[in-house]
Write a protein that holds these residues in place. Structure first.
Motif, PDB file in Angstrom:
ATOM      1  N   GLU A  26       0.829  -1.202   0.000  1.00 22.17           N
ATOM      2  CA  GLU A  26       0.000   0.000   0.000  1.00 22.17           C
ATOM      3  C   GLU A  26       0.862   1.250   0.000  1.00 22.17           C
ATOM      4  O   GLU A  26       0.537   2.258  -0.636  1.00 22.17           O
ATOM      5  N   ARG A  27       1.984   1.184   0.700  1.00 22.93           N
ATOM      6  CA  ARG A  27       2.897   2.330   0.780  1.00 22.93           C
ATOM      7  C   ARG A  27       3.428   2.715  -0.587  1.00 22.93           C
ATOM      8  O   ARG A  27       3.692   3.897  -0.856  1.00 22.93           O
ATOM      9  N   LEU A  28       3.545   1.732  -1.485  1.00 19.97           N
ATOM     10  CA  LEU A  28       4.041   1.977  -2.839  1.00 19.97           C
ATOM     11  C   LEU A  28       2.917   2.187  -3.843  1.00 19.97           C
ATOM     12  O   LEU A  28       3.147   2.242  -5.035  1.00 19.97           O
ATOM     13  N   ALA A  32      -2.975  -3.990  -5.488  1.00 21.11           N
ATOM     14  CA  ALA A  32      -3.210  -4.955  -4.408  1.00 21.11           C
ATOM     15  C   ALA A  32      -2.486  -4.456  -3.164  1.00 21.11           C
ATOM     16  O   ALA A  32      -1.281  -4.660  -3.015  1.00 21.11           O
ATOM     17  N   GLY A  33      -3.219  -3.792  -2.286  1.00 24.64           N
ATOM     18  CA  GLY A  33      -2.595  -3.183  -1.124  1.00 24.64           C
ATOM     19  C   GLY A  33      -3.016  -3.836   0.173  1.00 24.64           C
ATOM     20  O   GLY A  33      -3.121  -5.057   0.277  1.00 24.64           O
ATOM     21  N   LEU A  34      -3.304  -3.003   1.168  1.00 25.15           N
ATOM     22  CA  LEU A  34      -3.564  -3.478   2.521  1.00 25.15           C
ATOM     23  C   LEU A  34      -4.773  -4.405   2.587  1.00 25.15           C
ATOM     24  O   LEU A  34      -4.684  -5.543   3.049  1.00 25.15           O
ATOM     25  N   ARG A  35      -5.912  -3.953   2.106  1.00 24.80           N
ATOM     26  CA  ARG A  35      -7.133  -4.746   2.228  1.00 24.80           C
ATOM     27  C   ARG A  35      -7.069  -6.038   1.418  1.00 24.80           C
ATOM     28  O   ARG A  35      -7.534  -7.090   1.874  1.00 24.80           O
ATOM     29  N   THR A  98       4.188  -7.864  -6.491  1.00 26.06           N
ATOM     30  CA  THR A  98       2.914  -7.844  -5.780  1.00 26.06           C
ATOM     31  C   THR A  98       2.160  -9.152  -5.983  1.00 26.06           C
ATOM     32  O   THR A  98       1.547  -9.681  -5.047  1.00 26.06           O
ATOM     33  N   ALA A  99       2.186  -9.694  -7.190  1.00 25.10           N
ATOM     34  CA  ALA A  99       1.550 -10.982  -7.440  1.00 25.10           C
ATOM     35  C   ALA A  99       2.192 -12.077  -6.593  1.00 25.10           C
ATOM     36  O   ALA A  99       1.496 -12.934  -6.023  1.00 25.10           O
ATOM     37  N   ALA A 100       3.516 -12.037  -6.480  1.00 22.64           N
ATOM     38  CA  ALA A 100       4.210 -13.025  -5.655  1.00 22.64           C
ATOM     39  C   ALA A 100       3.880 -12.847  -4.180  1.00 22.64           C
ATOM     40  O   ALA A 100       3.758 -13.831  -3.432  1.00 22.64           O
ATOM     41  N   SER A 101       3.720 -11.590  -3.735  1.00 21.07           N
ATOM     42  CA  SER A 101       3.376 -11.350  -2.330  1.00 21.07           C
ATOM     43  C   SER A 101       1.979 -11.867  -2.013  1.00 21.07           C
ATOM     44  O   SER A 101       1.737 -12.380  -0.921  1.00 21.07           O
TER      45      SER A 101
END
Length: 225
Positions: A26-28, A32-35, A98-101
């Motif tokens: 989310e910071r970046l 696909a962030g926090l929620r 992000t997909a990997a995270s």
């Protein structure tokens, strides 16, 4: 069978671990962030709980269930969600991390739902180190090995980005930055050029062609700091 409080605890722990990783994304300002990360982690946690404990009433002598089948479906199914975060911009691909995270968060949720709190915590810490701690090293490596810089001195008003692209030929689409400013010397412009992913041989060929131009008085490659 788990107690109600144990189930709630596992879901809360999954949401906490997912939010820690999601906050970094989310910071970046990624899609696909926090929620999203929290939902993936809590959802996968709930799925493994249902898979492992939700069918106890029907298990009998002739019925055997394999909870690992649901876990396998989560691992493959979350790939569809991760694919939505990947963007293609010309030759650049964005969103793979992000997909990997998201995929890693699903695994963390499965671990929490299975009661493997230590493994889930260790996975969360490692993922955060990879996302936030290693990124500066990765960017430094890319600057040194994938980015090439040129400094030119040219006659004022003659050199332009179009001229550079003609000289660069097949590497013209890899011009990342083009900055021109007046120097302290009359009728001379200073030009700073940055290329992305240009091999050394290609860069030297560009320098040779630039030096052959009547409008260019000097061309060199300053070392990156």
């Amino acid at each position: 069978m788990l107690s109600d409080w144990e189930m709630i605890l596992r879901l809360l722990v999954a949401s906490a671990f997912g939010s820690a990783i999601g906050f970094e994304r989310e910071r970046l300002l990624w899609a696909a962030g926090l929620r999203t990360h929290m939902l993936v982690c809590v959802g996968s946690c709930l799925i493994i709980i249902v898979s492992a404990y939700g069918f106890n009433d029907v298990i009998g002598k002739n019925i055997v269930l394999d909870p690992s089948r649901i876990a396998a479906q989560v691992v493959s199914g979350v790939g569809f969600l991760g694919a939505g975060t990947i963007l293609f911009r010309g030759e650049a691909v964005k969103g793979l991390t992000t997909a990997a995270s998201l995929w890693a968060v699903a695994a963390i949720g499965l671990a929490v739902g299975s009661g493997l709190f230590v493994a889930a915590l260790a996975g969360t810490v490692i993922v955060l180190i990879v996302l936030a701690g290693i990124k500066p090293l990765e960017e430094r490596y890319r600057r040194r090995n994938q980015t090439r810089s040129l400094s030119l001195l040219t006659r004022r008003g003659v050199f332009s980005l179009d001229v550079l692209k003609q000289v660069a030929g097949p590497f013209s689409h890899r011009v990342q930055q083009f900055v021109m400013q007046q120097s302290g010397t009359e009728d001379i412009d200073e030009v700073e050029i940055t290329f992305a992913r240009v091999p050394e041989a290609g860069l030297q060929d560009i320098i040779r062609k630039l030096k052959a131009l009547p409008s260019v008085t000097s061309a060199d490659t300053p070392e990156l700091s």
